[in-house]
Each structure stands twice: as C-alpha cells, then as structure tokens.
Design an enzyme around this catalytic site. Structure first.
Site, PDB file in Angstrom:
ATOM      1  N   ASP A  48      -8.915   1.911 -21.613  1.00 46.47           N
ATOM      2  CA  ASP A  48      -8.432   1.286 -22.851  1.00 46.47           C
ATOM      3  C   ASP A  48      -8.081   2.369 -23.870  1.00 46.47           C
ATOM      4  OD1 ASP A  48     -10.982   2.051 -23.550  1.00 46.47           O
ATOM      5  OD2 ASP A  48     -11.564   0.130 -24.445  1.00 46.47           O
ATOM      6  N   SER A  49      -8.296   3.646 -23.491  1.00 46.82           N
ATOM      7  CA  SER A  49      -7.780   4.756 -24.292  1.00 46.82           C
ATOM      8  C   SER A  49      -6.258   4.667 -24.399  1.00 46.82           C
ATOM      9  CB  SER A  49      -8.188   6.105 -23.684  1.00 46.82           C
ATOM     10  OG  SER A  49      -7.855   6.160 -22.309  1.00 46.82           O
ATOM     11  N   LYS A 117     -14.673  -1.125 -15.114  1.00 51.85           N
ATOM     12  CA  LYS A 117     -15.652  -0.322 -15.858  1.00 51.85           C
ATOM     13  C   LYS A 117     -15.908  -0.995 -17.194  1.00 51.85           C
ATOM     14  CE  LYS A 117     -14.468   3.535 -18.307  1.00 51.85           C
ATOM     15  NZ  LYS A 117     -14.958   3.133 -19.656  1.00 51.85           N
ATOM     16  N   GLU A 186     -20.301  10.120 -20.444  1.00 53.64           N
ATOM     17  CA  GLU A 186     -19.314  10.797 -21.298  1.00 53.64           C
ATOM     18  C   GLU A 186     -20.027  11.552 -22.410  1.00 53.64           C
ATOM     19  OE1 GLU A 186     -16.171   8.345 -22.895  1.00 53.64           O
ATOM     20  OE2 GLU A 186     -15.465   9.964 -24.203  1.00 53.64           O
TER      21      GLU A 186
HETATM   22  O1  KIV Z   1     -10.583   4.391 -22.000  1.00 49.91           O
HETATM   23  C1  KIV Z   1     -10.847   5.437 -21.414  1.00 49.91           C
HETATM   24  O2  KIV Z   1      -9.988   6.247 -21.039  1.00 49.91           O
HETATM   25  C2  KIV Z   1     -12.254   5.713 -21.176  1.00 49.91           C
HETATM   26  C3  KIV Z   1     -12.601   7.140 -21.001  1.00 49.91           C
HETATM   27  C4  KIV Z   1     -12.803   7.755 -22.354  1.00 49.91           C
HETATM   28  C5  KIV Z   1     -13.776   7.295 -20.149  1.00 49.91           C
HETATM   29  O3  KIV Z   1     -13.064   4.840 -21.206  1.00 49.91           O
END
Ligand code: KIV
Length: 285
Positions: A48-49, A117, A186
């Site tokens: 969700d980044s 995740k 993380e």
């Molecule tokens: O959204 C994402 O890319 C993540 C990473 C920061 C692990 O959750």
C-alpha cells in the site's frame, strides 16, 4: 529467457532449509513486474506504499482496496510466476474478521495473489487466524508499521529498548501461533531480528532495514532506484540511479523537440506520391 516455474510456499521454506536468502521487492505496475520476473525475484509485494510511490499521497492511509486490486492485477500480468503478496490497506481488515476475510479473498480471487500481508502485533493475531482458517496464506508485519505511523511517532527505529523489543518478540510468537507462515520485521535492530528469526519454528522471517540475519530481504523498489523524490530512507541501498537517467532523458527530449532535432525520418512514416496527389485532388473537388 526460459519461463521459470511458479514460486510456491514450499519453495520458500526450501530456501530457508537450504540457508538461501529469499528475495522480495515491492512492485506496482506491469513493466516493472516483467523485469522483476526476468531478474528471478522470488516474491513481490504490491504494497500500500503505492499510495506514496505511485499516487503521490503523503501516507498510505488513503489507499483503497480497489486501488490495490487494480495494481495487483497489473503486476500479476507482468510476473505470472513470482510469489505475489497483496498488502491489505488501511481499514480493509481492522474492523472485523469478516471484513478481513472478504478483502483478503479479493486479492486471491480478483488478482491471483498467493498470500496477503497485514500490519499489527498480538492484537491482529485473531485476524490472521481468521484469514488462515479461510484458506488464505497470511503474512504479519511488525516493527515500523506505516499505517500506524502517527501512533508510532514517525518513521523511526522500533524496539530499540528492551521493553518494546519484548513486545515485538511476543507479537511475532502470537502471529506465528495464529498461523502466519511469514513475518516481515521492518526497521527493528539487527539483534532483535536475529533473536526472532532463531526463535521462529515454522515461520519465515523477512527483514526490511532490520539487518542480515532474517531468512530473506525486502526492499522498496522506488528506494532502490532513486525513483521517490520526497526522501531516501537510510536503510535503503540505491542499486541504480534510474530516476537520474529518466530525468536526463526527459531533458534531452525537451531540448531536441525545441531545437527541431526530433523527430528524424526514422521516427515517422511517409506516404507515396500518387496517394498524396490523389488526396490533394479529392480535397479540391
Ligand atoms: O506498503 C509497503 O510497501 C509495505 C512495506 C513498507 C513493507 O508495507
């Protein structure tokens, strides 16, 4: 390049058994997914980044399930054989087990993901259990969890003190017992990551900025290639200045068009004389 076999959970555990670190990257689009597949990356996270790296928000919070599904589908088309993980966005799993199962199911059914995740510690063990009981492989995410960045006091190291480190270690145990087959740590200290990795029984531990002792590494693709203009986290290594290369290319384009150097004959298509003359006649009559 010959098409490789699809990466499965069993392949990932086999790598752990053989002490070969697992490679994991974020990805949000078709052409990048294609390149990552060609490079032999084991796992892709459609994180969700993407709210920050692709959509330009200041945080991950505005990202919706529909955003995630659209990008996950594009990535799956580009990388049919990687182990694909859909990242559950803010409020897609927090409200209830039922919401969590429904949204996790969308990643599997609509985007062809292999697992999901979600962020959170012991308080999310129940959600992990519910999702795994519905037959969906689940990954936990501990340490710096961006959806709670406000509560955590910013993007900073987590678990530096013993008390907070114990909470993270206890959460890792709880998520493993709830059925998570993998946990991402993380931005926690390397020694804490090592301890949790050594204590894990049937769970793969992955590191993002948490040192070399986990079973594998995750990096944010945009950090690896200088593609995110707002900041570069200390934990990320730049493997190539793609952002710089693209900027130089864009500047050349502007200069060449401005100076009548682009396009050249090889960049356009002509028309036979007789067709052109006929066209002029037709336009006149
Ligand atoms: O959204 C994402 O890319 C993540 C990473 C920061 C692990 O959750």
């Amino acid at each position: 390049m010959a098409e490789r076999k699809k990466v499965t959970i069993q392949n990932l555990f086999q790598k752990v058994a053989n002490k070969i670190p697992i490679t994991w990257l974020t990805c949000y689009d078709y052409p990048t997914a294609y390149l990552q597949e060609q490079a032999g990356i084991d796992m892709i996270l459609v994180g969700d980044s993407l709210g920050m790296t692709m959509l330009g928000y200041d945080s991950t919070l505005p990202v919706t399930m529909d955003d995630m599904i659209r990008h996950s589908q594009a990535v799956r088309r580009g990388a049919p054989n990687v182990f694909l993980v859909g990242d559950m966005p803010y409020m897609s799993y927090q409200p209830s087990n039922e919401t969590a199962i429904r949204n996790a199911g969308r990643f599997m059914a609509e985007a062809g993901c292999d697992a999901i995740k979600l962020e959170g510690g012991v308080e999310m063990a129940e959600r992990i259990h519910a999702i795994v009981s519905a037959g969906i492989p689940a990954i936990g995410h501990l340490g710096l969890t961006p959806q709670s960045v406000s509560a955590l006091g910013g993007f900073r190291l987590q678990g530096k003190g013993a008390a907070q480190a114990k909470k993270i270690a206890d959460s890792a145990k709880a998520l493993e017992e709830a059925g998570a087959f993998m946990i991402l740590l993380e931005l926690v200290p390397d020694r804490l990551c090592k301890l949790i990795t050594e204590r894990a029984k049937n769970c793969i531990i992955m590191s993002l900025g948490s040192g070399p002792h986990a079973h594998g590494q995750l990096l944010i693709y945009h950090d690896m290639f200088g593609l995110y203009p707002k900041f570069k986290p200390k934990m990320a290594k730049v493997f190539g200045e793609a952002g710089k290369v693209i900027l130089e290319g864009l500047q050349s384009y502007v200069a060449e068009v401005t100076e009548h150097q682009f396009p050249q004959p090889e960049n356009w298509f002509g028309m036979p004389d007789e067709e052109y003359e006929e066209l002029l006649r037709m336009l006149e009559s």
